[in-house]
Structure formats: C-alpha cells, structure tokens
Write a protein that holds these residues in place. Structure first.
Motif: not given
Length: 73
Positions: A36-39, A61-73
């Motif tokens: 719910i708190n995701s883009e 797959s979009f959610l997973k990529n979003e979560l991975i990008a958030a961990k990197v940032a």
C-alpha cells in the motif's frame, strides 16, 4: 464495489502473499503495508495503467524492482 475495484483489491492481496512467500518472516500486516505504501500501488490505482488486468507476477516484478531500488538508495 465495481469489478475494477474488486480486481485491484485482489491484486493487492496477491502482491502481499507473494511478498510473504519470498520473506516468510513478514506478517500479512507488514506485507500489506509494503504494498500500500509503494509506487506500484499508486500505479495499480490508476485505471490508465491497466495493472489490475495484468498477472500478479508481472505487477510483482515492478514492486520487487521498486523495493530493490529503495534498498540501494
């Protein structure tokens, strides 16, 4: 509730379950909060994206990529 809204709710549930499959330590509350708190959730809510018509794994797959990008940032 119309059919689109029902499909969106079902997608949120499926995305949360996929998160829990990947991380068994997540509770349903944590998984739902993550979705719910995701883009990705914001995209799902916009009819123009058609995300509610897609397969849960595709949207995941979009959610997973979003979560991975958030961990990197």
């Amino acid at each position: 509730m119309n059919e689109k809204e029902q499909m969106k709710l079902d997608m949120v549930k499926r995305l949360a379950l996929l998160l829990m499959d990947e991380d068994p330590q997540l509770t349903i509350e944590q998984a739902l909060a993550t979705v719910i708190n995701s883009e990705t959730y914001q995209r799902l809510q916009r009819d123009a994206t058609g995300f509610y018509y897609q397969s849960p794994r595709y949207v995941y797959s979009f959610l997973k990529n979003e979560l991975i990008a958030a961990k990197v940032a």
